[in-house]
Scaffold this motif. Structure first.
Motif, mmCIF file in Angstrom:
data_model
loop_
_atom_site.group_PDB
_atom_site.id
_atom_site.type_symbol
_atom_site.label_atom_id
_atom_site.label_comp_id
_atom_site.label_asym_id
_atom_site.label_seq_id
_atom_site.Cartn_x
_atom_site.Cartn_y
_atom_site.Cartn_z
ATOM 1 N N SER A 2 34.124 43.795 40.544
ATOM 2 C CA SER A 2 34.840 44.738 39.689
ATOM 3 C C SER A 2 35.848 45.510 40.512
ATOM 4 O O SER A 2 35.572 45.903 41.641
ATOM 5 C CB SER A 2 33.855 45.695 39.025
ATOM 6 O OG SER A 2 33.386 46.641 39.956
ATOM 7 N N ARG A 3 37.006 45.658 39.912
ATOM 8 C CA ARG A 3 38.054 46.411 40.588
ATOM 9 C C ARG A 3 38.237 47.759 39.892
ATOM 10 O O ARG A 3 38.060 47.866 38.680
ATOM 11 C CB ARG A 3 39.387 45.647 40.540
ATOM 12 C CG ARG A 3 39.379 44.317 41.267
ATOM 13 C CD ARG A 3 40.786 43.731 41.213
ATOM 14 N NE ARG A 3 40.893 42.515 42.000
ATOM 15 C CZ ARG A 3 40.790 41.281 41.489
ATOM 16 N NH1 ARG A 3 40.568 41.122 40.203
ATOM 17 N NH2 ARG A 3 40.910 40.226 42.269
ATOM 18 N N THR A 4 38.656 48.722 40.644
ATOM 19 C CA THR A 4 38.990 50.023 40.077
ATOM 20 C C THR A 4 40.387 49.963 39.497
ATOM 21 O O THR A 4 41.306 49.455 40.142
ATOM 22 C CB THR A 4 38.966 51.105 41.182
ATOM 23 O OG1 THR A 4 37.735 51.005 41.871
ATOM 24 C CG2 THR A 4 39.119 52.495 40.596
ATOM 25 N N ARG A 5 40.535 50.460 38.293
ATOM 26 C CA ARG A 5 41.883 50.505 37.692
ATOM 27 C C ARG A 5 42.575 51.789 38.120
ATOM 28 O O ARG A 5 42.090 52.890 37.830
ATOM 29 C CB ARG A 5 41.797 50.424 36.170
ATOM 30 C CG ARG A 5 41.359 49.065 35.675
ATOM 31 C CD ARG A 5 41.216 49.035 34.167
ATOM 32 N NE ARG A 5 42.489 49.172 33.465
ATOM 33 C CZ ARG A 5 43.289 48.149 33.192
ATOM 34 N NH1 ARG A 5 42.958 46.921 33.575
ATOM 35 N NH2 ARG A 5 44.423 48.337 32.544
ATOM 36 N N THR A 135 42.857 47.211 40.683
ATOM 37 C CA THR A 135 43.847 46.725 39.725
ATOM 38 C C THR A 135 44.873 47.838 39.561
ATOM 39 O O THR A 135 44.533 48.927 39.084
ATOM 40 C CB THR A 135 43.190 46.403 38.369
ATOM 41 O OG1 THR A 135 42.286 45.316 38.547
ATOM 42 C CG2 THR A 135 44.234 46.028 37.326
#
Lengths: 148, 409
Positions: A2-5, A135
């Motif tokens: 999971s990427r941080t937006r 992201t």
């Protein structure tokens, strides 16, 4: 994974879906609007204002002009040199209420062939690039009625 | 203004004139050497042209390059050292593409104020390959860094936005844009100082790769190595020196925009908003030209030749209108009539323009004045426009910089 937006620039836009808006500021003394935002001093030469409020910009405008980037731009634009370059569209949009022109990339899939000066477009949330943990989000202009 | 008034000289503009005693350039190209060498070669050429000994120069003004080092190795002093320290007053200026004109403006102010009597102005650059790009690092408070980081908006992208807008609003065509390149390449083929010295056909423009729709590679100026220099003096020094009828600089306009801007200029992501304050009567580019005309006491009808900043073919057409050579929207028609070609009413970019030179940023606005100097002296060789008496330059760069210089004889 999971990427941080994370917005590519903080406080330039907010919201999701139909509630997405570019964020500018408005001088409380003279009413001048700024994007990119001015938070300290009003740039109207006839105003001494130092108090500027955050204000959402009009969600829709009309195409002032447009182009594309057929060649990979230099850093700090982020692109993967391992992948073939895929041109993106740039759209300059005139906002009627603010009487200003704001530049942005076109939404993915929008090409210059899809555009005309004067066409109505909307500011929509978009992704600029992704790296290992992040992201990077941005704004895109998308012709109204096109969902591509 | 008529020829008699011009011939009287000196008193027609708002300020006094300064004399152009010498002009010199290093040829434009991709030479792979340093900007100091280019600048020194141009300076020596200008000094030789003027017949002035370097040791008699009382002030040196350098137009700075960012890319040749950190801001220019402080250009004025770098050139003064390379030519041999001789104690002259020194200044250095940076104003993006208008750096050269601001260097001329600085020299002129010193001459008019009596702070110097003969000044050397030098601009030189060694440009990188490919797109111009911002300095490195993570600098989100720099608008030039931001437009690349957030949008990937290169300089040609902005040129293309203007071109597309013109096509829609004024009916300009790709063929019109190609005509500009064909005209300027024909002039460049006659200029030994130009980087590109081959004639170009409209078919070659059309066949070149699209860089930023609708502009092709041959619509967009390259980035070059090059240098230009001028020796400027007071009229009194010129007379003592034996220059009977020198070319004279009558105006140097370096005005800033007026809020709110209405044209998306580099490197901005947006124009100002005109919601609270209505826009001024004239755009920034128009105001740069108008200030030059006003200072010189002339109008567009007085011009013999013009050197304009053709960063793209379409921008040359825009300059026709901003200089008042024709009405708004009539630029392409002026070109089609042949008015801006040699033999026409107002030949534009007789040097070959940026189309033939490519841009050497701090040298370019000085090079424009070199060409006008040769035209007004009648020494432009195969490019000579018969009877040229009054010339104007026009130029625009990043961050609200623009310039226009009026030269008379």
């Amino acid at each position: 994974m999971s990427r941080t937006r994370t917005p590519v620039v903080a406080h330039w836009f907010a919201g999701e879906g139909d509630a997405f808006r570019l964020l500018g500021t408005r001088c409380t003394a003279c009413g001048a609007v700024f994007f990119p935002r001015e938070d300290v001093l009003c740039r109207n030469p006839g105003c001494q204002g130092t108090d500027l409020d955050e204000v959402p910009l009009s969600p829709r405008g009309r195409v002032w002009s447009y182009t594309d980037g057929r060649y990979r731009p230099p850093a700090p634009y982020v692109s993967d040199p391992e992948l073939p370059w895929r041109p993106y569209t740039l759209i300059a949009v005139e906002l009627a209420a603010e009487r200003m022109v704001v530049l942005g990339q076109g939404a993915p899939g929008v090409t210059v062939a899809d555009l005309e000066v004067g066409m109505e477009v909307a500011a929509v949330p978009g992704v600029l690039s992704e790296d290992a943990g992040t992201t990077w989000t941005t704004w895109h202009w998308r012709p109204v009625g096109v969902t591509a | 203004m008529d020829d008699v008034a011009l011939a009287a000289g000196g008193g027609d503009g708002v300020t006094g004139d300064v004399a152009v005693l010498g002009a010199g350039m290093h040829p434009w190209g991709k030479w792979g050497r340093g900007f100091v060498e280019y600048g020194t070669v141009a300076a020596r050429a200008a000094l030789a042209d003027a017949g002035v000994d370097w040791r008699d120069i009382t002030s040196v003004v350098g137009a700075e390059t960012v890319r040749g080092g950190y801001p220019g190795y402080v250009a004025g002093a770098t050139f003064a050292k390379a030519l041999g320290w001789q104690g002259a007053r020194v200044s250095s200026v940076y104003a993006a593409c208008a750096s050269g004109a601001q260097a001329i403006g600085t020299a002129r102010a010193q001459l008019l104020a009596g702070l110097a009597d003969v000044v050397l102005v030098v601009g030189a650059d060694a440009a990188p390959k490919g797109f111009f790009r911002p300095a490195g690092g993570d600098r989100p408070d720099d608008p030039d860094w931001l437009r690349f980081r957030v949008l990937g908006a290169t300089n040609p992208a902005y040129f293309a936005l203007y071109a597309r807008r013109r096509m829609t609003v004024h009916g300009d065509t790709l063929e019109d844009f190609a005509r500009v390149k064909v005209k300027n390449a024909a002039q460049g083929s006659l200029n030994p100082l130009a980087r590109y010295r081959k004639a170009v056909t409209a078919a070659e423009v059309a066949a070149s790769a699209v860089v930023a729709d609708p502009l092709r590679l041959l619509d967009i100026c390259a980035t070059s190595d090059g240098a230009a220099a001028l020796v400027l003096s007071t009229p009194e020094f010129a007379r003592r020196h034996g220059a009977v009828s020198p070319v004279r600089i009558r105006a140097v306009s370096t005005v800033t925009p007026t809020y709110p801007t209405t044209v998306l200029d580099l490197p901005d992501i947006a124009t100002d908003s005109a919601a609270a304050v209505p826009p001024a009567e004239h755009t920034f580019r128009e105001s740069v030209a108008r200030a030059a005309y006003e200072e010189a006491g002339i109008g567009p009808e007085d011009l013999s030749v013009a050197e304009v900043y053709d960063l793209s073919t379409a921008l040359e057409l825009q300059w026709y209108e901003d200089l008042g050579l024709c009405a708004a929207g009539q630029g392409a028609e002026l070109l089609r009539e042949g008015a801006t070609a040699p033999g026409g009413r107002i030949p534009v970019n007789t040097s070959g323009g940026l189309a033939s030179f490519g841009e050497a940023v701090p040298a370019q606005a000085i090079a424009q004045v070199c060409e006008l100097t040769w035209q007004l002296r009648g020494t432009a060789g195969a490019r000579q426009i018969e009877g040229a008496r009054v010339g104007i330059t026009a130029n625009q760069g990043l961050f609200g910089h623009g310039s226009s210089v009026v030269v008379v004889r």
